[in-house]
Design a protein around this motif. Structure first.
Motif, short mmCIF file in Angstrom:
data_model
loop_
_atom_site.label_atom_id
_atom_site.label_comp_id
_atom_site.label_asym_id
_atom_site.label_seq_id
_atom_site.Cartn_x
_atom_site.Cartn_y
_atom_site.Cartn_z
N MET A 1 44.25 23.70 25.13
CA MET A 1 43.52 24.51 24.13
C MET A 1 44.42 25.69 23.72
SD MET A 1 39.61 25.82 24.48
CE MET A 1 38.67 26.28 23.07
N SER A 2 44.81 25.78 22.48
CA SER A 2 45.76 26.80 22.05
C SER A 2 45.15 28.18 22.14
CB SER A 2 46.21 26.52 20.61
OG SER A 2 45.11 26.57 19.75
N SER A 3 45.99 29.15 22.49
CA SER A 3 45.52 30.53 22.65
C SER A 3 46.72 31.45 22.53
CB SER A 3 44.84 30.70 24.01
OG SER A 3 44.49 32.04 24.21
N THR A 4 46.47 32.69 22.05
CA THR A 4 47.56 33.66 21.93
C THR A 4 47.79 34.40 23.25
OG1 THR A 4 45.97 35.31 21.14
CG2 THR A 4 47.13 33.98 19.48
N ARG A 5 46.97 34.19 24.22
CA ARG A 5 47.12 34.82 25.53
C ARG A 5 46.82 33.77 26.60
NH1 ARG A 5 42.04 35.52 27.64
NH2 ARG A 5 40.28 35.86 26.23
N PRO A 6 47.26 34.05 27.84
CA PRO A 6 46.96 33.09 28.91
C PRO A 6 45.46 32.94 29.10
CG PRO A 6 48.60 34.71 29.61
CD PRO A 6 48.06 35.19 28.30
N THR A 7 45.05 31.77 29.50
CA THR A 7 43.65 31.54 29.83
C THR A 7 43.24 32.46 30.97
OG1 THR A 7 43.73 29.23 29.14
CG2 THR A 7 42.00 29.83 30.68
N ARG A 8 42.16 33.18 30.77
CA ARG A 8 41.67 34.12 31.78
C ARG A 8 40.53 33.50 32.58
NH1 ARG A 8 41.27 39.82 28.34
NH2 ARG A 8 43.49 39.97 27.83
N VAL A 9 40.67 33.54 33.89
CA VAL A 9 39.66 32.99 34.80
C VAL A 9 39.10 34.10 35.66
CG1 VAL A 9 39.19 31.30 36.61
CG2 VAL A 9 40.93 30.80 34.87
N LEU A 10 37.79 34.21 35.71
CA LEU A 10 37.13 35.10 36.66
C LEU A 10 36.46 34.24 37.73
CD1 LEU A 10 35.99 37.80 37.70
CD2 LEU A 10 34.04 37.45 36.14
N ILE A 11 36.80 34.48 38.97
CA ILE A 11 36.13 33.82 40.09
C ILE A 11 35.21 34.82 40.76
CG2 ILE A 11 36.44 32.64 42.30
CD1 ILE A 11 39.21 31.78 41.34
N ILE A 12 33.95 34.45 40.91
CA ILE A 12 32.98 35.30 41.59
C ILE A 12 32.72 34.67 42.94
CG2 ILE A 12 30.69 36.34 41.51
CD1 ILE A 12 30.78 36.11 38.48
N GLY A 13 33.31 35.25 43.97
CA GLY A 13 33.29 34.65 45.30
C GLY A 13 32.08 35.09 46.12
N TYR A 14 31.49 34.14 46.79
CA TYR A 14 30.44 34.46 47.77
C TYR A 14 31.04 35.30 48.90
CZ TYR A 14 26.81 33.65 51.30
OH TYR A 14 25.83 33.80 52.26
#
Length: 430
Positions: A1-14
């Motif tokens: 999936m094209s994007s001008t910035r890196p794909t941002r991932v948020l992990i919400i950890g238990y």
């Protein structure tokens, strides 16, 4: 999936991941590694306190953020971060934060890492308690291990835990399932659409070409986080029923029991005269596993797939377990040791494998085949990323096809939102 910035991932950890303390922590780090290999930018957040064996996420270039339950400070945090993907570590985090994610980042893909089906594990634990209460015979549990999925569904369906957990699965765009058995249970009995599920088992980078030889190994080994109820139950069963039978046949045998967060009730079982050694946390679990001749994993209840057994195969150590321990791990392939249903049979097979080099080497080879066929990171990491990208590319249609999830989000998130806001307001007045 094209994007001008890196794909941002948020992990919400238990919890903050502890890969050397639990399989769940190890699996989270394997998922993170798959994301890092794509150049994705990861932020890991958790409301939990930091454990003593926490992974060094910062060394991997991962931002660490402490968040609070029932606190609107999370809203500003996630708006500013603007993640493309949010991964909830276990369903309780989706319950707590899912409505906030949807409100402030509606276009973010919401992924649930189930770890294992906790409602399945709990139902089996209740079964075991009832079994021991009415039939306190500690030996044969074949009837406990035998129920068909339909019977398991009946035991789970009316519980609050199952209804909460499966509602969270429906509300999520994609759910990572560690066990094929659990995928079948969800799709066939609970009618969860396959489009919401992705098989993502434990992963290994590679399979060693050589192992510590049979004649250079000694002792039996059991390992597992003591905070995990199935592990503690298995230690008790070994102590009271299985280990005495092994010692009758091998009077000089030694069992080394390792586990993170060892409580006093576990250290009280330490008895060198009986060859039963409780040795707390293993600094290097793979090293102690590689030097053991047999891994014992007599689990009477549980869910998911077992990190200790995957580690045993990775170290070339045959294991003896139950149908619960082997569930979802080997498909149609031969088992890397023995699967038994009673204390007597477990002890007999453990002694046989311990003393028989030919059977021992065959079990070791079965483990090598299992890892190669089913658990390589090079297979599952790219498959996970590809599935996530496919969901992102067709997210609107994907959500439209999941009307049940949309309906549950509409109703559940409203009630969760109001409860959370009430708690936050109450906390401000205290």
């Amino acid at each position: 999936m094209s994007s001008t910035r890196p794909t941002r991932v948020l992990i919400i950890g238990y919890v903050w991941p502890e890969p050397r303390s639990s399989a769940a922590g190890g699996h989270m780090m394997q998922i993170i590694e798959s994301f890092l290999q794509c150049g994705w930018q990861i932020t890991f957040s958790s409301p939990a306190g930091v454990g003593e064996h926490k992974a060094d996420l910062a060394a991997l270039g991962i931002d660490e953020v402490t968040i609070e339950l029932n606190n609107s400070s999370f809203d500003g945090f996630i708006r500013e971060l603007a993640p493309d993907i949010v991964l909830f570590d276990r369903f309780m985090m989706e319950e707590q934060f899912g409505w906030r994610v949807e409100k402030h980042c509606p276009n973010a893909l919401r992924v649930l890492e189930t770890s294992d089906l906790q409602s399945l594990r709990d139902a089996r634990q209740q079964q075991l308690k009832a079994r021991l209460k009415h039939t306190p015979d500690q030996d044969d549990f074949s009837s406990l291990f035998a129920p068909a999925r339909g019977e398991t569904f009946e035991q789970m369906a009316g519980t609050d835990l199952a209804q909460r957990e499966i509602a969270a699965i429906y509300r999520s765009d994609l759910n990572l399932m560690i066990s094929e058995y659990e995928i079948e249970l969800l799709t066939e009995q609970f009618q969860v659409p396959k489009a919401l599920l992705h098989w993502c088992p434990l992963m290994v980078d590679s399979v060693p070409e050589t192992f510590v030889p049979y004649d250079q190994r000694q002792h039996f080994l059991s390992i597992g986080n003591f905070r995990h109820a199935p592990n503690w139950d298995s230690v008790l069963w070994m102590k009271t029923s299985i280990w005495p039978l092994i010692r009758q046949q091998l009077p000089g045998a030694q069992l080394h029991v390792y586990g993170a967060y060892t409580p006093p009730k576990a250290t009280a079982l330490h008895n060198p005269a009986q060859g039963f050694h409780v040795l707390n946390w293993a600094e290097d679990a793979l090293a102690v596993m590689s030097n053991a001749r047999i891994c014992l994993a007599p689990l009477r209840f549980g869910a998911g797939i077992k990190g200790k057994i995957a580690d045993a195969m990775l170290c070339g150590t045959p294991n003896v377990t139950t149908p619960v321990g082997a569930e979802g791990m080997h498909g149609d392939l031969p088992w890397a040791g023995a699967i038994e249903q009673s204390a007597g049979a477990i002890a007999a097979r453990a002694v046989e494998l311990y003393q028989n080099p030919q059977a021992w080497h065959q079990a070791q080879q079965h483990g090598r085949t299992l890892l190669t066929e089913r658990y390589l990171q090079a297979t599952h990491g790219p498959a996970l990323v590809q599935r996530i990208e496919a969901c992102r590319a067709h997210l609107e249609q994907h959500r439209r096809n999941n009307f049940t999830g949309a309906m549950l989000r509409h109703h559940q998130h409203k009630s969760t939102q109001y409860m959370s806001q009430w708690i936050e307001a109450k906390n401000r007045t205290v």
